[in-house]
Design an enzyme around this catalytic site. Structure first.
Site, PDB file in Angstrom:
ATOM      1  N   LYS A  78     -52.914  -5.842 -19.814  1.00 58.79           N
ATOM      2  CA  LYS A  78     -53.400  -5.946 -18.433  1.00 58.79           C
ATOM      3  C   LYS A  78     -52.922  -4.693 -17.700  1.00 58.79           C
ATOM      4  O   LYS A  78     -51.850  -4.698 -17.112  1.00 58.79           O
ATOM      5  CB  LYS A  78     -52.789  -7.164 -17.738  1.00 58.79           C
ATOM      6  CG  LYS A  78     -53.159  -8.514 -18.315  1.00 58.79           C
ATOM      7  CD  LYS A  78     -52.527  -9.607 -17.446  1.00 58.79           C
ATOM      8  CE  LYS A  78     -52.380 -10.911 -18.170  1.00 58.79           C
ATOM      9  NZ  LYS A  78     -51.554 -11.883 -17.439  1.00 58.79           N
ATOM     10  N   GLU A 122     -47.702  -7.627 -30.814  1.00 60.87           N
ATOM     11  CA  GLU A 122     -47.461  -8.436 -29.615  1.00 60.87           C
ATOM     12  C   GLU A 122     -48.777  -9.050 -29.153  1.00 60.87           C
ATOM     13  O   GLU A 122     -49.851  -8.492 -29.391  1.00 60.87           O
ATOM     14  CB  GLU A 122     -46.834  -7.526 -28.548  1.00 60.87           C
ATOM     15  CG  GLU A 122     -46.601  -8.146 -27.192  1.00 60.87           C
ATOM     16  CD  GLU A 122     -45.618  -9.306 -27.161  1.00 60.87           C
ATOM     17  OE1 GLU A 122     -45.846 -10.293 -27.887  1.00 60.87           O
ATOM     18  OE2 GLU A 122     -44.657  -9.248 -26.369  1.00 60.87           O
ATOM     19  N   ASP A 123     -48.705 -10.197 -28.507  1.00 62.78           N
ATOM     20  CA  ASP A 123     -49.928 -10.832 -28.027  1.00 62.78           C
ATOM     21  C   ASP A 123     -50.512 -10.114 -26.814  1.00 62.78           C
ATOM     22  O   ASP A 123     -51.676  -9.769 -26.780  1.00 62.78           O
ATOM     23  CB  ASP A 123     -49.689 -12.325 -27.714  1.00 62.78           C
ATOM     24  CG  ASP A 123     -48.494 -12.577 -26.795  1.00 62.78           C
ATOM     25  OD1 ASP A 123     -47.840 -11.618 -26.331  1.00 62.78           O
ATOM     26  OD2 ASP A 123     -48.193 -13.771 -26.531  1.00 62.78           O
ATOM     27  N   ASP A 180     -48.054  -7.278 -20.192  1.00 67.69           N
ATOM     28  CA  ASP A 180     -48.314  -7.569 -18.788  1.00 67.69           C
ATOM     29  C   ASP A 180     -47.578  -6.519 -17.953  1.00 67.69           C
ATOM     30  O   ASP A 180     -48.069  -5.416 -17.766  1.00 67.69           O
ATOM     31  CB  ASP A 180     -47.828  -9.005 -18.537  1.00 67.69           C
ATOM     32  CG  ASP A 180     -48.261  -9.571 -17.199  1.00 67.69           C
ATOM     33  OD1 ASP A 180     -49.305  -9.163 -16.683  1.00 67.69           O
ATOM     34  OD2 ASP A 180     -47.546 -10.437 -16.668  1.00 67.69           O
ATOM     35  N   ASP A 228     -49.774 -19.021 -24.565  1.00 62.41           N
ATOM     36  CA  ASP A 228     -49.474 -20.328 -23.998  1.00 62.41           C
ATOM     37  C   ASP A 228     -49.327 -20.283 -22.489  1.00 62.41           C
ATOM     38  O   ASP A 228     -49.146 -19.236 -21.886  1.00 62.41           O
ATOM     39  CB  ASP A 228     -48.148 -20.845 -24.561  1.00 62.41           C
ATOM     40  CG  ASP A 228     -46.952 -20.081 -23.980  1.00 62.41           C
ATOM     41  OD1 ASP A 228     -46.954 -18.837 -24.047  1.00 62.41           O
ATOM     42  OD2 ASP A 228     -46.037 -20.723 -23.432  1.00 62.41           O
ATOM     43  N   PHE A 242     -54.301 -14.885 -15.703  1.00 66.47           N
ATOM     44  CA  PHE A 242     -53.406 -15.521 -16.671  1.00 66.47           C
ATOM     45  C   PHE A 242     -54.247 -16.174 -17.750  1.00 66.47           C
ATOM     46  O   PHE A 242     -55.060 -17.058 -17.469  1.00 66.47           O
ATOM     47  CB  PHE A 242     -52.466 -16.532 -16.013  1.00 66.47           C
ATOM     48  CG  PHE A 242     -51.331 -16.886 -16.928  1.00 66.47           C
ATOM     49  CD1 PHE A 242     -50.184 -16.102 -16.978  1.00 66.47           C
ATOM     50  CD2 PHE A 242     -51.416 -17.979 -17.785  1.00 66.47           C
ATOM     51  CE1 PHE A 242     -49.146 -16.385 -17.859  1.00 66.47           C
ATOM     52  CE2 PHE A 242     -50.384 -18.276 -18.672  1.00 66.47           C
ATOM     53  CZ  PHE A 242     -49.253 -17.480 -18.700  1.00 66.47           C
ATOM     54  N   VAL A 243     -54.066 -15.734 -18.978  1.00 63.54           N
ATOM     55  CA  VAL A 243     -54.913 -16.203 -20.072  1.00 63.54           C
ATOM     56  C   VAL A 243     -54.139 -17.060 -21.078  1.00 63.54           C
ATOM     57  O   VAL A 243     -52.931 -16.930 -21.232  1.00 63.54           O
ATOM     58  CB  VAL A 243     -55.592 -15.022 -20.801  1.00 63.54           C
ATOM     59  CG1 VAL A 243     -56.627 -14.360 -19.909  1.00 63.54           C
ATOM     60  CG2 VAL A 243     -54.571 -13.997 -21.298  1.00 63.54           C
TER      61      VAL A 243
HETATM   62  P1  IMP Z   1     -44.289  -8.561 -19.728  1.00 65.89           P
HETATM   63  O1  IMP Z   1     -42.821  -8.380 -19.956  1.00 65.89           O
HETATM   64  O2  IMP Z   1     -44.587  -8.771 -18.271  1.00 65.89           O
HETATM   65  O3  IMP Z   1     -45.118  -7.448 -20.320  1.00 65.89           O
HETATM   66  O4  IMP Z   1     -44.675  -9.925 -20.391  1.00 65.89           O
HETATM   67  C1  IMP Z   1     -45.048 -10.012 -21.694  1.00 65.89           C
HETATM   68  C2  IMP Z   1     -45.026 -11.445 -22.199  1.00 65.89           C
HETATM   69  O5  IMP Z   1     -45.361 -12.385 -21.181  1.00 65.89           O
HETATM   70  C3  IMP Z   1     -46.072 -11.620 -23.262  1.00 65.89           C
HETATM   71  O6  IMP Z   1     -45.524 -11.363 -24.532  1.00 65.89           O
HETATM   72  C4  IMP Z   1     -46.472 -13.062 -23.098  1.00 65.89           C
HETATM   73  O7  IMP Z   1     -45.601 -13.888 -23.852  1.00 65.89           O
HETATM   74  C5  IMP Z   1     -46.271 -13.348 -21.650  1.00 65.89           C
HETATM   75  N1  IMP Z   1     -47.546 -13.228 -20.903  1.00 65.89           N
HETATM   76  C6  IMP Z   1     -47.926 -12.240 -20.088  1.00 65.89           C
HETATM   77  N2  IMP Z   1     -49.143 -12.440 -19.579  1.00 65.89           N
HETATM   78  C7  IMP Z   1     -49.565 -13.608 -20.115  1.00 65.89           C
HETATM   79  C8  IMP Z   1     -50.781 -14.365 -19.991  1.00 65.89           C
HETATM   80  O8  IMP Z   1     -51.747 -14.013 -19.286  1.00 65.89           O
HETATM   81  N3  IMP Z   1     -50.822 -15.521 -20.700  1.00 65.89           N
HETATM   82  C9  IMP Z   1     -49.805 -15.949 -21.492  1.00 65.89           C
HETATM   83  N4  IMP Z   1     -48.666 -15.270 -21.643  1.00 65.89           N
HETATM   84  C10 IMP Z   1     -48.538 -14.113 -20.956  1.00 65.89           C
HETATM   85 MG    MG Z   2     -44.936 -12.893 -25.941  1.00 66.23          MG
END
Ligand code: IMP
Ligand code: MG
Length: 186
Positions: free
Chosen positions: A135, A103-104, A107, A163, A156-157
């Protein structure tokens, strides 16, 4: 260096290309050691993980296969809704396989926690997570991440696959998005 049109949205470079490559090589070495003698299946989460996964694979010295899943999380916004939908499922049956989800960024953790529950139900031999970034401050739900590239602050990166509204994936580094680009909060 003068900012290109693309780079105008970046207020700060958080992780330089060299640092990315160095850490990805370290992760590749660690994973190769841990999975020695096992057949590994890397599952990439589209689209953000594509750059990371391609580079990571080049540092794996063990036999491996790849597959991809696409799940919806944010739309064009920057906050996880917690509502996750599978847009593209795996081609490969993972039952009995050693699966490493790539995974990238993690969050809130909501997206990955849903994905892990979904994949676990398919009875893989093992299931682990490798995330380029996390994060920790933003975590809402605990997800067991085995490999982490970088812990980053609550910003936010963009870049290196990540993206904002589908743009900026082609930046060679990870940078902080100018908050002026973001929609106003609720
Ligand atoms: P989560 O469900 O909140 O953990 O969100 C995860 C997904 O949100 C990641 O796989 C990213 O696609 C996107 N995401 C979360 N933070 C960022 C960021 O800082 N930049 C770009 N995409 C993000
Ligand atoms: Mg993603």
């Amino acid at each position: 260096m003068s900012a290109t049109e693309l780079e105008r949205a970046v207020t700060e470079v958080l992780i330089e290309p060299e640092a990315l490559q160095h850490r990805v090589a370290e992760l590749g070495e660690e994973i190769s050691g841990d999975y020695a003698g096992r057949d590994l299946l890397l599952v990439g989460v589209l689209k953000g993980a594509v750059f990371f996964m391609a580079d990571l694979m080049r540092h794996l010295t063990i036999p491996c296969e790849i597959d991809f899943m696409a799940i919806s999380s944010y739309g064009d916004s920057t906050d996880s809704s917690g509502v996750v939908r599978i847009l593209k499922d795996l081609d490969i049956n993972i039952e009995g396989r050693h699966v490493l989800v790539v995974e990238d960024i993690i969050d809130s953790g909501l997206t990955l926690s849903y994905l892990i529950r979904n994949l676990e139900a398919r009875e893989p031999a093992s299931l682990e997570i490798c995330a380029l970034m996390t994060k920790p401050e933003r975590r809402e739900i605990d997800v067991p991440v085995r490999y982490v590239g970088f812990e980053i602050p609550n910003r936010f990166v963009i870049g290196y696959g990540l993206d904002f509204a589908e743009r900026y994936r082609n930046l060679p580094y990870v940078g902080v998005l100018d908050p002026a680009q973001l929609p106003a909060g609720p």
